[in-house]
Design a protein around this motif. Structure first.
Motif, PDB file in Angstrom:
ATOM      1  N   ARG A  23     -22.563 -59.675 -45.683  1.00  0.00           N
ATOM      2  CA  ARG A  23     -21.481 -58.735 -45.422  1.00  0.00           C
ATOM      3  C   ARG A  23     -22.008 -57.328 -45.156  1.00  0.00           C
ATOM      4  NH1 ARG A  23     -16.122 -57.522 -46.473  1.00  0.00           N
ATOM      5  NH2 ARG A  23     -15.688 -59.632 -47.184  1.00  0.00           N
ATOM      6  N   ASN A  24     -22.924 -56.874 -45.997  1.00  0.00           N
ATOM      7  CA  ASN A  24     -23.304 -55.460 -45.979  1.00  0.00           C
ATOM      8  C   ASN A  24     -24.685 -55.185 -45.415  1.00  0.00           C
ATOM      9  OD1 ASN A  24     -20.858 -54.900 -47.248  1.00  0.00           O
ATOM     10  ND2 ASN A  24     -21.720 -55.185 -49.269  1.00  0.00           N
ATOM     11  N   HIS A  25     -25.276 -56.172 -44.703  1.00  0.00           N
ATOM     12  CA  HIS A  25     -26.583 -56.001 -44.065  1.00  0.00           C
ATOM     13  C   HIS A  25     -27.672 -55.832 -45.115  1.00  0.00           C
ATOM     14  CE1 HIS A  25     -29.530 -55.427 -41.076  1.00  0.00           C
ATOM     15  NE2 HIS A  25     -29.595 -54.108 -41.131  1.00  0.00           N
ATOM     16  N   GLN A  26     -27.990 -54.622 -45.534  1.00  0.00           N
ATOM     17  CA  GLN A  26     -29.024 -54.388 -46.528  1.00  0.00           C
ATOM     18  C   GLN A  26     -28.455 -53.608 -47.701  1.00  0.00           C
ATOM     19  OE1 GLN A  26     -32.157 -52.674 -43.849  1.00  0.00           O
ATOM     20  NE2 GLN A  26     -33.452 -54.209 -44.825  1.00  0.00           N
ATOM     21  N   ILE A  27     -28.806 -54.052 -48.901  1.00  0.00           N
ATOM     22  CA  ILE A  27     -28.267 -53.445 -50.112  1.00  0.00           C
ATOM     23  C   ILE A  27     -29.384 -53.291 -51.140  1.00  0.00           C
ATOM     24  CG2 ILE A  27     -25.895 -54.264 -49.846  1.00  0.00           C
ATOM     25  CD1 ILE A  27     -26.551 -56.609 -51.634  1.00  0.00           C
ATOM     26  N   CYS A  28     -29.180 -52.356 -52.054  1.00  0.00           N
ATOM     27  CA  CYS A  28     -30.059 -52.207 -53.206  1.00  0.00           C
ATOM     28  C   CYS A  28     -29.188 -52.177 -54.453  1.00  0.00           C
ATOM     29  CB  CYS A  28     -30.916 -50.948 -53.091  1.00  0.00           C
ATOM     30  SG  CYS A  28     -29.988 -49.399 -53.150  1.00  0.00           S
ATOM     31  N   SER A  29     -29.793 -52.424 -55.578  1.00  0.00           N
ATOM     32  CA  SER A  29     -29.028 -52.508 -56.816  1.00  0.00           C
ATOM     33  C   SER A  29     -28.776 -51.133 -57.411  1.00  0.00           C
ATOM     34  CB  SER A  29     -29.774 -53.380 -57.832  1.00  0.00           C
ATOM     35  OG  SER A  29     -29.089 -53.413 -59.074  1.00  0.00           O
ATOM     36  N   SER A  30     -27.667 -51.012 -58.109  1.00  0.00           N
ATOM     37  CA  SER A  30     -27.368 -49.788 -58.862  1.00  0.00           C
ATOM     38  C   SER A  30     -28.015 -49.817 -60.236  1.00  0.00           C
ATOM     39  CB  SER A  30     -25.853 -49.622 -59.011  1.00  0.00           C
ATOM     40  OG  SER A  30     -25.331 -50.672 -59.821  1.00  0.00           O
ATOM     41  N   GLY A  31     -28.602 -50.948 -60.598  1.00  0.00           N
ATOM     42  CA  GLY A  31     -29.177 -51.113 -61.921  1.00  0.00           C
ATOM     43  C   GLY A  31     -28.255 -51.848 -62.870  1.00  0.00           C
ATOM     44  N   SER A  32     -26.987 -52.024 -62.480  1.00  0.00           N
ATOM     45  CA  SER A  32     -26.005 -52.737 -63.300  1.00  0.00           C
ATOM     46  C   SER A  32     -25.412 -53.876 -62.480  1.00  0.00           C
ATOM     47  CB  SER A  32     -24.891 -51.787 -63.764  1.00  0.00           C
ATOM     48  OG  SER A  32     -23.813 -52.502 -64.339  1.00  0.00           O
ATOM     49  N   ILE A  43     -25.347 -51.437 -53.543  1.00  0.00           N
ATOM     50  CA  ILE A  43     -25.134 -50.211 -52.778  1.00  0.00           C
ATOM     51  C   ILE A  43     -25.721 -50.389 -51.385  1.00  0.00           C
ATOM     52  CG2 ILE A  43     -25.521 -47.730 -52.691  1.00  0.00           C
ATOM     53  CD1 ILE A  43     -25.928 -47.752 -55.698  1.00  0.00           C
ATOM     54  N   GLU A  44     -24.905 -50.183 -50.369  1.00  0.00           N
ATOM     55  CA  GLU A  44     -25.382 -50.310 -48.991  1.00  0.00           C
ATOM     56  C   GLU A  44     -26.380 -49.208 -48.661  1.00  0.00           C
ATOM     57  OE1 GLU A  44     -22.722 -51.032 -45.724  1.00  0.00           O
ATOM     58  OE2 GLU A  44     -21.116 -51.610 -47.093  1.00  0.00           O
ATOM     59  N   LEU A  45     -27.407 -49.583 -47.925  1.00  0.00           N
ATOM     60  CA  LEU A  45     -28.314 -48.572 -47.406  1.00  0.00           C
ATOM     61  C   LEU A  45     -27.562 -47.664 -46.441  1.00  0.00           C
ATOM     62  CD1 LEU A  45     -30.545 -50.308 -48.699  1.00  0.00           C
ATOM     63  CD2 LEU A  45     -31.938 -49.828 -46.682  1.00  0.00           C
ATOM     64  N   ASN A  46     -27.965 -46.413 -46.386  1.00  0.00           N
ATOM     65  CA  ASN A  46     -27.360 -45.391 -45.526  1.00  0.00           C
ATOM     66  C   ASN A  46     -25.953 -44.998 -45.981  1.00  0.00           C
ATOM     67  OD1 ASN A  46     -28.660 -47.585 -43.176  1.00  0.00           O
ATOM     68  ND2 ASN A  46     -29.670 -45.660 -43.608  1.00  0.00           N
ATOM     69  N   SER A  47     -25.640 -45.226 -47.244  1.00  0.00           N
ATOM     70  CA  SER A  47     -24.304 -44.913 -47.737  1.00  0.00           C
ATOM     71  C   SER A  47     -24.351 -43.832 -48.808  1.00  0.00           C
ATOM     72  CB  SER A  47     -23.629 -46.164 -48.312  1.00  0.00           C
ATOM     73  OG  SER A  47     -24.298 -46.592 -49.488  1.00  0.00           O
TER      74      SER A  47
END
Length: 345
Positions: A23-32, A43-47
């Motif tokens: 859905r969101n292409h590339q994402i990283c974690s918020s830690g939770s 969290i989406e990259l570039n957001s």
């Protein structure tokens, strides 16, 4: 010729802590994990994601530390701007990864709901908001040693002392100038921007509203075209004192907005419905950078609680209203007022 273009793997930067999402292409974690699940997997990259602080900022600080901790663990480039608190002091409290990741995930998957004997035959409702782990589970009780934090090179701070040295320039101008320099040098790593308590008195100026909106517009242009993800917290109870319509203009310039409401008043603290939680989580806007439609959470009535070593978001369920009489016998509240315990339908 077909307009479909195959996405080549080599076009995607191979950076630790980044996952590919349908859905969101590339994402990283918020830690939770709970927070990632609520916003659509991560969290989406570039957001730009904005957290509306609870009144005393206790629980928003927890999410901030988890966000910084995930970046520290994956050795991302970090830019941390904070005028109210010493950023280094906050960094010293970032959590370490759980020693046993499988055990941590198993604990997260367990249902903590204690069900009365009369409801044991009913299907159980899993309230905890969680999805597939895209990152690492962190233990809030374990902190990195001071020496490891101080030796981390991929980090730059912006503090109130730095602002004083560049007077009469505003904090917004200084932060943008720093970020413009960092993104030119940072090409093979993810830059995690963390801006703490934007809108607190130390950020304020005579034309605060105009400067803030210009800052967000410039910040958005930086995040869109670089390997950047931006996280900021904002004391909304102070923003509303300046201009009640300002928050609506702010939401147009950011990609995701989650507000926290802690139970700091007597009415909600003594309410049986909220007894097992520490506050409510309000979804105001979800990210839609790489999708035509935003993620739709399973529920919008969400509450959060801070356990001994993790931050958990759950669906808000109303418990059955039970009454306890003097003889410690539990009776249903729908019984007749005449004392007859039989129910007439």
């Amino acid at each position: 010729m077909s307009s479909f273009v195959k996405l080549k793997k080599e076009n995607l930067p191979e950076i630790a802590g980044i996952k590919t999402s349908i859905r969101n292409h590339q994402i990283c974690s918020s830690g939770s994990d709970s927070f990632d699940f609520v916003i659509g997997g991560g969290i989406e990259l570039n957001s730009i994601i904005m957290i509306g602080e609870d009144k005393f900022g206790r629980y928003s600080d927890v999410i901030t530390k988890l966000y910084l901790g995930d970046g520290f663990h994956h050795k991302h480039q970090i830019y941390f701007a904070s005028l109210d608190e010493d950023p280094m002091k906050i960094m010293k409290d970032i959590p370490m990864p759980h020693e046993n990741q499988r055990q941590a995930q198993a604990e997260t998957s367990s249902n903590d709901l204690r069900i009365a004997f009369r409801y044991q035959d009913c299907p159980q409702i899993d309230s905890v908001q969680r999805g597939h782990q895209i990152g690492v589970t962190y233990d809030l009780n374990k902190k990195y040693p001071k020496e490891i934090i101080e030796s981390y090179e991929n980090i730059k701070f912006f503090t109130f002392k730095d602002l004083q040295q560049q007077y009469p320039r505003s904090a917004f101008e200084c932060v943008i100038e720093d970020l413009d320099k960092i993104v030119k040098e940072n090409s093979n790593n993810l830059l995690r921007i963390c801006i703490n308590s934007v809108g607190s008195p130390l950020w304020y100026s005579d034309d605060f509203s105009t400067q803030l909106l210009k800052f967000l517009a410039h910040l958005k242009s930086i995040t869109r075209y670089n390997n950047v993800v931006c996280y900021m917290t904002m004391p909304l109870h102070l923003i509303n004192q300046i201009d009640e319509t300002l928050i609506y203009r702010i939401r147009r310039l950011i990609d995701c907005n989650i507000n926290l409401e802690s139970f700091n008043n007597i009415e909600k603290q003594t309410n049986a419905v909220f007894k097992q939680y520490h506050g409510l989580l309000h979804i105001k806007k979800l990210q839609t950078i790489a999708a035509l439609q935003s993620h739709k959470p399973e529920a919008f009535d969400l509450a959060f609680k801070l356990k001994s070593h993790r931050f958990v978001i759950e669906k808000l369920h109303l418990p059955p209203e039970l009454q306890e009489n003097e003889s410690n016998e539990i009776s249903m509240s729908c019984s007749s007022s005449s004392g007859n315990k039989s129910l007439d339908f």
